[in-house]
Design an enzyme around this catalytic site. Structure first.
Site, PDB file in Angstrom:
ATOM      1  N   PHE A 173      -1.691  -3.718   9.956  1.00 46.78           N
ATOM      2  CA  PHE A 173      -2.923  -4.449  10.279  1.00 46.78           C
ATOM      3  C   PHE A 173      -2.655  -5.895  10.689  1.00 46.78           C
ATOM      4  O   PHE A 173      -3.487  -6.519  11.331  1.00 46.78           O
ATOM      5  CB  PHE A 173      -3.886  -4.427   9.073  1.00 46.78           C
ATOM      6  CG  PHE A 173      -3.539  -5.437   8.008  1.00 46.78           C
ATOM      7  CD1 PHE A 173      -3.941  -6.766   8.135  1.00 46.78           C
ATOM      8  CD2 PHE A 173      -2.791  -5.089   6.900  1.00 46.78           C
ATOM      9  CE1 PHE A 173      -3.605  -7.711   7.164  1.00 46.78           C
ATOM     10  CE2 PHE A 173      -2.447  -6.028   5.930  1.00 46.78           C
ATOM     11  CZ  PHE A 173      -2.855  -7.340   6.070  1.00 46.78           C
ATOM     12  N   LYS A 175      -0.378   4.710  17.110  1.00 46.75           N
ATOM     13  CA  LYS A 175      -1.373   4.843  16.032  1.00 46.75           C
ATOM     14  C   LYS A 175      -1.515   3.479  15.356  1.00 46.75           C
ATOM     15  O   LYS A 175      -0.682   3.066  14.562  1.00 46.75           O
ATOM     16  CB  LYS A 175      -0.959   5.894  14.996  1.00 46.75           C
ATOM     17  CG  LYS A 175      -2.173   6.315  14.174  1.00 46.75           C
ATOM     18  CD  LYS A 175      -1.972   6.429  12.694  1.00 46.75           C
ATOM     19  CE  LYS A 175      -1.809   5.242  11.847  1.00 46.75           C
ATOM     20  NZ  LYS A 175      -2.984   4.424  11.535  1.00 46.75           N
ATOM     21  N   GLU A 203      -5.863   1.397  10.868  1.00 50.14           N
ATOM     22  CA  GLU A 203      -7.291   1.716  10.932  1.00 50.14           C
ATOM     23  C   GLU A 203      -8.176   0.514  10.608  1.00 50.14           C
ATOM     24  O   GLU A 203      -9.380   0.548  10.835  1.00 50.14           O
ATOM     25  CB  GLU A 203      -7.635   2.906  10.033  1.00 50.14           C
ATOM     26  CG  GLU A 203      -7.183   2.830   8.589  1.00 50.14           C
ATOM     27  CD  GLU A 203      -5.744   3.310   8.352  1.00 50.14           C
ATOM     28  OE1 GLU A 203      -4.828   2.852   9.058  1.00 50.14           O
ATOM     29  OE2 GLU A 203      -5.550   4.127   7.435  1.00 50.14           O
ATOM     30  N   CYS A 206       4.795 -10.879   7.837  1.00 51.90           N
ATOM     31  CA  CYS A 206       6.043 -10.407   7.224  1.00 51.90           C
ATOM     32  C   CYS A 206       7.103 -11.495   7.248  1.00 51.90           C
ATOM     33  O   CYS A 206       8.119 -11.390   6.584  1.00 51.90           O
ATOM     34  CB  CYS A 206       6.550  -9.183   7.957  1.00 51.90           C
ATOM     35  SG  CYS A 206       7.007  -9.558   9.641  1.00 51.90           S
ATOM     36  N   GLU A 254       5.794  -8.628  -3.178  1.00 49.21           N
ATOM     37  CA  GLU A 254       5.244  -9.124  -1.913  1.00 49.21           C
ATOM     38  C   GLU A 254       3.732  -9.250  -2.104  1.00 49.21           C
ATOM     39  O   GLU A 254       3.035  -8.242  -2.264  1.00 49.21           O
ATOM     40  CB  GLU A 254       5.538  -8.144  -0.770  1.00 49.21           C
ATOM     41  CG  GLU A 254       4.980  -8.653   0.549  1.00 49.21           C
ATOM     42  CD  GLU A 254       5.156  -7.690   1.733  1.00 49.21           C
ATOM     43  OE1 GLU A 254       5.025  -6.465   1.552  1.00 49.21           O
ATOM     44  OE2 GLU A 254       5.409  -8.189   2.838  1.00 49.21           O
TER      45      GLU A 254
END
Ligand code: NAD
Length: 496
Positions: free
Chosen positions: A149, A173, A176, A281, A381
């Protein structure tokens, strides 16, 4: 309510599975669209489209492919504000940051425009008497890209420009949570002249991911997301015989040595810790203050953190919301845990005023001091705007701490000592290193990727490793007949 569908074979395809997910605007907390999640019918259609488009696309000349890449680059550059606005509306990051993400993706498109040069093979004349040898790199076939995301445009663009330029077809893909950027880019490809079926967007959840991992049509998988899912994708994809690069999570450290410019270090700790609300990240989440600089450094970071404005990304704020309520709850849970474990909470992001309407998923910049390595705010994280300062006695201990971490995505050092910087880059077990640079994301012509639990597989994204990942090598040995040819010899071929 807007319904977001799939993009298959050059057209929007409505979902038939009956499964949907809500898409929200994180700055207001409001639901803005309903996303169709793929079932078997959409999965099959996407696979069929990508497999069907492959033979013609593979055989399309490099000249033509490059023209389409250039057209896509021009369109994207001209309309990047539109894409940035879509990212802000679904992810929450501030507009300037969204635009920065698009620009970094554009750099990969520009890199892929040079594909003719990148695919050049070698040629050796007369390797043996009258025998010539040459090498070629050929596309794999339909490839899958599964994205997270936090970079709705840039992460897919780490892969698809190189994949498409190399002659592959793509099923993307997206996450979502942020599907609109992918659908927007699919339409742009069509405008740029890409043939139908070369770039497809399959919206979905685990069902779609598993379907892509198992499908014999799919020849490689490029995944980016959290470490447990990356590991799963790597294992399942490789077990199905595919080439897989699966980029995982991170816990990035920044060392500040006593000789560093502490104002510069504090500025950069803020930029790297709180940019995109820490949902990067490559975010810095642990600052290792070496020696006696701790008090001064924490004070400087604090002054800057309290001055940041958090709010709706369309209003010129410094920092936006987190992506979902779940993410907000997870991050505030970590702040609670850090406090309970005895870390010093210097700036508390749970409190504060947020410049937004509605019930957005906000957490302000949060700074902890005196964090120890057994606390969950250090070990996990967090993926939010929480910066932890760890006081440490020596440079060697700081390097050892980084090397003991299970992740190895990015790291940075702030110092004016070239020898220390050189020792750091040599000894640290991390894939991407910054020297007085806090978010060392490599340029498109280098490759992006971490070590250890931050990447499963042996190819990093884009750059020459990306080109290798999306192509397979062949070596051709040829001899053209002339009157000297002939004779039988069953021995192993030797060169003469
Ligand atoms: P995520 O792992 O939850 O999701 C990533 C993708 O996997 C999404 O497309 C999602 O739909 C799919 N997915 C989720 N659960 C799944 C399951 N059980 N089975 C199969 N597929 C599943 O990650 P996220 O929350 O979207 O992204 C944040 C994470 O991504 C962080 O850990 C961050 O560090 C990491 N990330 C890493 C890099 C890198 O370069 N190493 C870059 C960006 C983000």
């Amino acid at each position: 309510m807007t319904v977001l569908n799939h993009w298959i074979n050059g057209a929007e395809v409505a979902g038939t599975s009956g499964k949907t997910a809500d898409v929200t605007n994180p700055a207001t907390g409001g639901v803005t669209a309903t996303l169709s999640l793929a079932g078997q019918a959409e999965l099959d259609a996407a696979l069929k489209a990508a497999a069907g488009a492959f033979p013609a696309w593979r055989d399309t000349s490099l000249a033509k492919r490059t023209q389409i890449l250039f057209a896509f680059r021009e369109l994207l550059n001209a309309r990047k504000e539109e894409l940035a606005a879509l990212i802000t509306a679904e992810h929450g990051k501030v507009l300037s940051d969204a635009l920065g993400e698009v620009s970094r993706g554009l750099e990969v498109v520009e890199f892929a425009c040079g594909i003719s040069h990148l695919l050049k093979g070698g040629f050796t004349e007369n390797a043996s008497t009258k025998v010539d040898v040459h090498s070629v790199r050929q596309p794999l076939g339909p490839v899958a890209i599964i994205s997270p995301f936090n970079f709705p445009a840039m992460v897919p663009m780490w892969f698809f420009p190189v994949a498409i330029a190399s002659g592959n077809t793509v099923v993307l893909k997206p996450s979502e949570k942020v599907p609109s950027a992918a659908l927007w880019m699919a339409r742009l490809w069509q405008e740029a002249g890409l043939p139908d079926g070369v770039f497809n967007v399959l919206n979905g959840d685990k069902f779609a991911v598993d379907g892509l991992l198992d499908a014999p049509e799919i020849k490689s998988v490029s995944f980016v997301g959290s470490t447990p899912i990356a590991q799963y994708v790597y294992q399942r994809g490789t077990a199905a015989g595919k080439r897989v690069q699966a980029l995982g999570g991170a816990k990035n450290h920044m060392i500040v040595l006593p000789d560093a410019d502490l104002d510069l270090a504090a500025d950069q700790a803020i930029n790297a810790g709180f940019g995109s609300a820490g949902e990067r990240c490559m975010a810095i989440s642990a600052v290792l203050a070496v020696g006696s600089i701790g008090d001064e450094l924490v004070q400087k970071i604090k002054e800057r953190a309290v001055a940041l404005r958090t709010g709706d990304g369309t209003r010129g704020c410094d920092m936006g919301p987190l992506v979902t309520q779940v993410a907000q709850d997870r991050v505030t849970g970590y702040i609670d845990a850090g406090e309970a474990a005895g870390a010093t909470l210097v700036v508390d992001g749970r409190q504060g005023e947020f410049d937004a309407d509605g019930n957005g998923f906000f957490v302000g910049p949060t700074l902890f001091d005196n964090v120890t390595t057994d606390m969950s705010i250090y070990t996990d994280e967090i993926f939010g705007p929480v910066l932890s300062v760890v006081r440490i006695d020596s440079f060697d201990e700081a390097i050892a701490l980084i090397n003991a971490n299970p992740y190895g995505n990015g790291t940075a050092i702030f110092t004016n000592d070239g020898g220390a910087a050189r020792k750091f880059q040599n000894e640290v077990e991390v894939g991407m290193i910054g020297i007085n640079v806090p978010v060392p994301v490599p340029m498109a012509y280098y490759s992006f990727g971490g070590w250890k639990n931050s990447l499963f597989g042996d190819s990093h994204a884009h750059g020459t490793e990306g080109v290798h990942f999306f192509t397979r090598g062949k070596v051709v040995t040829s001899r053209w007949l002339d009157p000297s040819h002939g004779g039988i010899n069953l021995g192993f071929p030797q060169n003469a």
